[in-house]
Scaffold this motif. Sequence first.
Motif, PDB file in Angstrom:
ATOM      1  N   VAL B  76       4.548   4.623   4.782  1.00  0.00           N
ATOM      2  CA  VAL B  76       3.846   4.571   6.368  1.00  0.00           C
ATOM      3  C   VAL B  76       3.589   3.017   6.784  1.00  0.00           C
ATOM      4  O   VAL B  76       3.608   2.582   7.684  1.00  0.00           O
ATOM      5  CB  VAL B  76       3.074   5.524   6.325  1.00  0.00           C
ATOM      6  N   THR B  77       2.518   2.551   5.539  1.00  0.00           N
ATOM      7  CA  THR B  77       1.660   1.460   6.015  1.00  0.00           C
ATOM      8  C   THR B  77       2.554   0.078   5.937  1.00  0.00           C
ATOM      9  O   THR B  77       1.918  -0.847   6.691  1.00  0.00           O
ATOM     10  CB  THR B  77       0.469   1.265   5.166  1.00  0.00           C
ATOM     11  N   THR B  78       3.647   0.082   5.263  1.00  0.00           N
ATOM     12  CA  THR B  78       4.485  -1.100   5.110  1.00  0.00           C
ATOM     13  C   THR B  78       5.779  -1.081   6.176  1.00  0.00           C
ATOM     14  O   THR B  78       6.377  -2.127   6.357  1.00  0.00           O
ATOM     15  CB  THR B  78       4.847  -1.516   3.689  1.00  0.00           C
ATOM     16  N   VAL B  79       6.295   0.009   6.203  1.00  0.00           N
ATOM     17  CA  VAL B  79       7.594   0.135   6.805  1.00  0.00           C
ATOM     18  C   VAL B  79       7.600   0.696   7.917  1.00  0.00           C
ATOM     19  O   VAL B  79       8.088   0.504   9.205  1.00  0.00           O
ATOM     20  CB  VAL B  79       8.544   0.672   5.891  1.00  0.00           C
ATOM     21  N   ASP B  80       7.093   1.944   7.974  1.00  0.00           N
ATOM     22  CA  ASP B  80       7.248   2.855   9.285  1.00  0.00           C
ATOM     23  C   ASP B  80       6.213   2.403  10.436  1.00  0.00           C
ATOM     24  O   ASP B  80       6.534   2.392  11.589  1.00  0.00           O
ATOM     25  CB  ASP B  80       7.055   4.227   9.001  1.00  0.00           C
ATOM     26  N   TYR B  81       4.972   2.113  10.174  1.00  0.00           N
ATOM     27  CA  TYR B  81       3.987   1.798  10.936  1.00  0.00           C
ATOM     28  C   TYR B  81       2.941   0.718  10.491  1.00  0.00           C
ATOM     29  O   TYR B  81       1.776   1.259  10.397  1.00  0.00           O
ATOM     30  CB  TYR B  81       3.163   3.176  11.691  1.00  0.00           C
ATOM     31  N   PRO B  82       3.503  -0.317  10.393  1.00  0.00           N
ATOM     32  CA  PRO B  82       2.596  -1.529   9.789  1.00  0.00           C
ATOM     33  C   PRO B  82       1.296  -1.781  10.563  1.00  0.00           C
ATOM     34  O   PRO B  82       1.531  -2.117  11.770  1.00  0.00           O
ATOM     35  CB  PRO B  82       3.503  -2.706   9.529  1.00  0.00           C
ATOM     36  N   LEU B  83       0.067  -1.653   9.960  1.00  0.00           N
ATOM     37  CA  LEU B  83      -1.134  -2.046  10.774  1.00  0.00           C
ATOM     38  C   LEU B  83      -1.932  -2.682   9.675  1.00  0.00           C
ATOM     39  O   LEU B  83      -2.147  -2.367   8.457  1.00  0.00           O
ATOM     40  CB  LEU B  83      -1.796  -0.601  11.082  1.00  0.00           C
ATOM     41  N   ILE B  84      -2.933  -3.622  10.240  1.00  0.00           N
ATOM     42  CA  ILE B  84      -3.584  -4.459   9.324  1.00  0.00           C
ATOM     43  C   ILE B  84      -4.995  -3.802   9.401  1.00  0.00           C
ATOM     44  O   ILE B  84      -5.572  -3.642  10.599  1.00  0.00           O
ATOM     45  CB  ILE B  84      -3.660  -5.859   9.526  1.00  0.00           C
ATOM     46  N   PHE B  85      -5.466  -3.303   8.227  1.00  0.00           N
ATOM     47  CA  PHE B  85      -6.849  -2.772   8.262  1.00  0.00           C
ATOM     48  C   PHE B  85      -7.731  -3.613   7.780  1.00  0.00           C
ATOM     49  O   PHE B  85      -7.677  -4.259   6.581  1.00  0.00           O
ATOM     50  CB  PHE B  85      -6.777  -1.427   7.614  1.00  0.00           C
ATOM     51  N   SER B  86      -8.838  -3.926   8.432  1.00  0.00           N
ATOM     52  CA  SER B  86     -10.115  -4.917   7.596  1.00  0.00           C
ATOM     53  C   SER B  86      -9.664  -6.111   6.856  1.00  0.00           C
ATOM     54  O   SER B  86     -10.095  -6.361   5.743  1.00  0.00           O
ATOM     55  CB  SER B  86     -11.107  -4.052   6.803  1.00  0.00           C
ATOM     56  N   GLY B  87      -8.244  -6.662   7.556  1.00  0.00           N
ATOM     57  CA  GLY B  87      -8.099  -7.934   6.855  1.00  0.00           C
ATOM     58  C   GLY B  87      -7.416  -7.742   5.686  1.00  0.00           C
ATOM     59  O   GLY B  87      -7.142  -8.694   4.793  1.00  0.00           O
ATOM     60  N   LYS B  88      -6.855  -6.590   5.155  1.00  0.00           N
ATOM     61  CA  LYS B  88      -6.504  -6.241   3.973  1.00  0.00           C
ATOM     62  C   LYS B  88      -4.810  -6.469   3.999  1.00  0.00           C
ATOM     63  O   LYS B  88      -4.394  -6.029   5.048  1.00  0.00           O
ATOM     64  CB  LYS B  88      -6.846  -5.155   3.113  1.00  0.00           C
ATOM     65  N   PRO B  89      -4.075  -6.751   2.920  1.00  0.00           N
ATOM     66  CA  PRO B  89      -2.714  -6.677   3.076  1.00  0.00           C
ATOM     67  C   PRO B  89      -2.154  -5.500   3.321  1.00  0.00           C
ATOM     68  O   PRO B  89      -2.920  -4.385   3.163  1.00  0.00           O
ATOM     69  CB  PRO B  89      -2.189  -7.453   1.680  1.00  0.00           C
ATOM     70  N   LEU B  90      -0.688  -5.493   3.806  1.00  0.00           N
ATOM     71  CA  LEU B  90      -0.169  -4.196   4.319  1.00  0.00           C
ATOM     72  C   LEU B  90      -0.099  -3.246   3.145  1.00  0.00           C
ATOM     73  O   LEU B  90      -0.449  -2.028   3.059  1.00  0.00           O
ATOM     74  CB  LEU B  90       1.130  -4.264   4.948  1.00  0.00           C
ATOM     75  N   TRP B  91       0.561  -3.729   2.104  1.00  0.00           N
ATOM     76  CA  TRP B  91       0.576  -3.094   0.798  1.00  0.00           C
ATOM     77  C   TRP B  91      -0.671  -3.189   0.091  1.00  0.00           C
ATOM     78  O   TRP B  91      -1.074  -3.944  -1.080  1.00  0.00           O
ATOM     79  CB  TRP B  91       1.704  -3.624  -0.183  1.00  0.00           C
ATOM     80  N   SER B  92      -1.501  -2.258   0.304  1.00  0.00           N
ATOM     81  CA  SER B  92      -3.188  -2.401  -0.311  1.00  0.00           C
ATOM     82  C   SER B  92      -3.112  -1.096  -1.026  1.00  0.00           C
ATOM     83  O   SER B  92      -3.805   0.016  -0.808  1.00  0.00           O
ATOM     84  CB  SER B  92      -4.217  -2.184   0.808  1.00  0.00           C
ATOM     85  N   TRP B  93      -2.581  -1.411  -2.398  1.00  0.00           N
ATOM     86  CA  TRP B  93      -2.412  -0.141  -3.259  1.00  0.00           C
ATOM     87  C   TRP B  93      -3.623   0.545  -3.668  1.00  0.00           C
ATOM     88  O   TRP B  93      -3.827   1.677  -4.005  1.00  0.00           O
ATOM     89  CB  TRP B  93      -1.446  -0.385  -4.567  1.00  0.00           C
ATOM     90  N   GLN B  94      -4.786  -0.321  -3.484  1.00  0.00           N
ATOM     91  CA  GLN B  94      -6.027   0.153  -4.165  1.00  0.00           C
ATOM     92  C   GLN B  94      -6.463   1.335  -3.281  1.00  0.00           C
ATOM     93  O   GLN B  94      -7.014   2.229  -3.559  1.00  0.00           O
ATOM     94  CB  GLN B  94      -7.018  -0.897  -4.193  1.00  0.00           C
ATOM     95  N   ALA B  95      -6.156   1.127  -1.867  1.00  0.00           N
ATOM     96  CA  ALA B  95      -6.651   2.138  -0.750  1.00  0.00           C
ATOM     97  C   ALA B  95      -5.724   3.435  -1.077  1.00  0.00           C
ATOM     98  O   ALA B  95      -6.296   4.654  -0.773  1.00  0.00           O
ATOM     99  CB  ALA B  95      -6.492   1.490   0.423  1.00  0.00           C
ATOM    100  N   TYR B  96      -4.981   3.555  -1.932  1.00  0.00           N
ATOM    101  CA  TYR B  96      -3.769   4.692  -1.922  1.00  0.00           C
ATOM    102  C   TYR B  96      -4.290   5.574  -2.851  1.00  0.00           C
ATOM    103  O   TYR B  96      -3.726   6.548  -3.130  1.00  0.00           O
ATOM    104  CB  TYR B  96      -2.240   4.334  -1.870  1.00  0.00           C
ATOM    105  N   ILE B  97      -5.055   4.894  -4.071  1.00  0.00           N
ATOM    106  CA  ILE B  97      -5.324   5.594  -5.447  1.00  0.00           C
ATOM    107  C   ILE B  97      -5.781   7.004  -4.973  1.00  0.00           C
ATOM    108  O   ILE B  97      -5.414   8.059  -5.698  1.00  0.00           O
ATOM    109  CB  ILE B  97      -6.269   4.543  -6.188  1.00  0.00           C
ATOM    110  N   ILE B  98      -6.691   7.019  -4.075  1.00  0.00           N
ATOM    111  CA  ILE B  98      -7.679   8.269  -3.750  1.00  0.00           C
ATOM    112  C   ILE B  98      -6.546   9.395  -3.774  1.00  0.00           C
ATOM    113  O   ILE B  98      -6.420  10.514  -4.283  1.00  0.00           O
ATOM    114  CB  ILE B  98      -8.769   8.290  -3.069  1.00  0.00           C
ATOM    115  N   ILE B  99      -5.720   9.324  -2.595  1.00  0.00           N
ATOM    116  CA  ILE B  99      -4.648  10.211  -2.113  1.00  0.00           C
ATOM    117  C   ILE B  99      -3.568  10.346  -3.197  1.00  0.00           C
ATOM    118  O   ILE B  99      -3.184  11.678  -3.259  1.00  0.00           O
ATOM    119  CB  ILE B  99      -4.168   9.815  -0.774  1.00  0.00           C
ATOM    120  N   THR B 100      -3.456   9.392  -3.997  1.00  0.00           N
ATOM    121  CA  THR B 100      -2.426   9.381  -4.916  1.00  0.00           C
ATOM    122  C   THR B 100      -2.854  10.553  -6.063  1.00  0.00           C
ATOM    123  O   THR B 100      -2.228  11.510  -6.553  1.00  0.00           O
ATOM    124  CB  THR B 100      -2.120   8.132  -5.721  1.00  0.00           C
TER     125      THR B 100
END
Lengths: 393, 179
Positions: B76-100
């Motif tokens: 979603v965040t890199t291909v389908d609907y890329p959006l930059i959140f708080s200046g972080k890279p599109l592929w911010s795997w750290q942010a995905y850890i909780i849902i993962t």
Amino acid sequence: MIQFDSSTFTLSRTGSLQRIFLVSGVIGLALSVVAWFADSQHLYQSYLVAFAFWTTLALGMLFFTMLHHVTGAVWGLVIRRSSEAMMTVFPLLLLFFIPVVIGSHDLFHWTHEEAVREDFLLQWKAPYLNFTFFVVRGVLFFAVWIALAVFLNRYSLAQDTGADPGAARRMRYLSAAGIVLYAISSTFAAFDWLMSLEPHWYSTIFGVYIFVGGFLAALTFMTLFFLFLRSKGAMGNVVTREHYHDLGRMIFAFTVFWAYIAGSQYFLIWYANIPEETSWFLTRWNDGWKTVSLVIIIFHFAVPFVVLVFHSTKQNLKVLGTVAGILLVMHYVDMYWIVMPNFTENVQLSWMDLVTFVGIGGLVMWRFIIRYARSPLVPVKDPKLRQSIEHRV
Amino acid sequence: MKTPRAMIASFDTPGGLLHAAEEVRDKGYTRFDCHSSFPIHGMDDAMGLKRSPLGFIVGGMAVLGAVVGMGLQGWVTTVDYPLIFSGKPLWSWQAYIIITFAMLVLFGAFGTVLGMLFLNRLPRWHHPLFTSDRFASVTDDGFFISIEADDPKFDPEQTAAFLASIGGKDIETIEGEAR
């Protein structure tokens, strides 16, 4: 060399073992003094790592004892005497705290008055972070731990003679209150001795992080210690595969918990992205420190997790012993990784790391063995003893 | 058409059931079960049961959940609907850890419940054993061993004699619809 009497659960002829620890400890400390003349600043840094390692280990043992009493657990009754014995090293560790106080000017940036004068944040924190209060707190922490250790040991030994039928209840009540005191004291000790090395940085979860590391170290230490006794033909039919299996489960659970806490600490700081918080992780992601960070992630979590997740590996003494060894070494690396990047840009291994570790550790182990061998290795009059030895899940 | 489906024998005590289970195991029967209204310590060993493979189902599902969780957010965040959140890279795997992690736990829980049902051959609405009136006491004070008729060693006469020889009482052949 060691002799074990399985009818009275007593250990004898531990003299040579005591001598090995005492001699290596004294040599280690003597070389530490030499190191002080060579490079006092680096010595204090190495010394703090060793001090943190052994203190957190002893704290983990104290916690294990209290947890055991509070939950009324049966399985760990046969290994509890080892954690009780390790609690008796706190007076020794209080002595070892003195060099930290003496070296505080070399260790803690906030002790420099001229630095505090020019630094708003340090002025703000000065009511807490000042030399007098630092020493008072340190002594207070040790007073709490020593008092808990003394009374828990006294009741436990009183139980052996059968003279005190209320000992078990008293230990339970004391532990319930003790765990609260322990939580507060160990949290602030972690703040004082390790977190304040970088006085601008703060992490509210840091105390839990240090606590989990210490508890994990205590569990792995006990595993290795009983495997050692087993190899010498002692306690082999008392601490059985079932008990190792339980230790394995605890180690597995707390490996995961450690990763959870470490991950949470990193995650919140990464998310908020505030410079004074992120700097702590950035210094640990530079040059050689990045390697150390990766080593910790892999060997403090990934490898133990993958190995111990299976049922059979937790029961396999060789595998469990190896993982416990790795984790105990990793606890030292973890302490090193917390302390050292505050002082050196890159990893700088030194012989001082070794001599301070052996110096403190030798005396701690010496005291531990003396106390452990002095009384029966299990609480012989505890009504749950038989159940604990025959314990099966 | 009704055919023999199983043979049951009752025992007076949980201890008697445990020892009988060992005998049945040692005799070489593989398709048998023990019934009591409460768990009996050591019964797994007495029956010669192997460890449940459920853990591997749960583990597989958990890994699948983690992959799905990470993949979904990453896609979603890199291909389908890329959006930059708080200046972080599109592929911010750290942010995905909780849902993962949450997906790992969720799929693991599904794996536990569904895997348990599957391994227990549930749901099933009826079993020929329930046609026996005597067997109904299993929920109260009865202890039973049942040997399935499709066990390779099953023989109407020999099995009955064997169950009697190890202390089984009220031996009864259960009949049911042929499978």
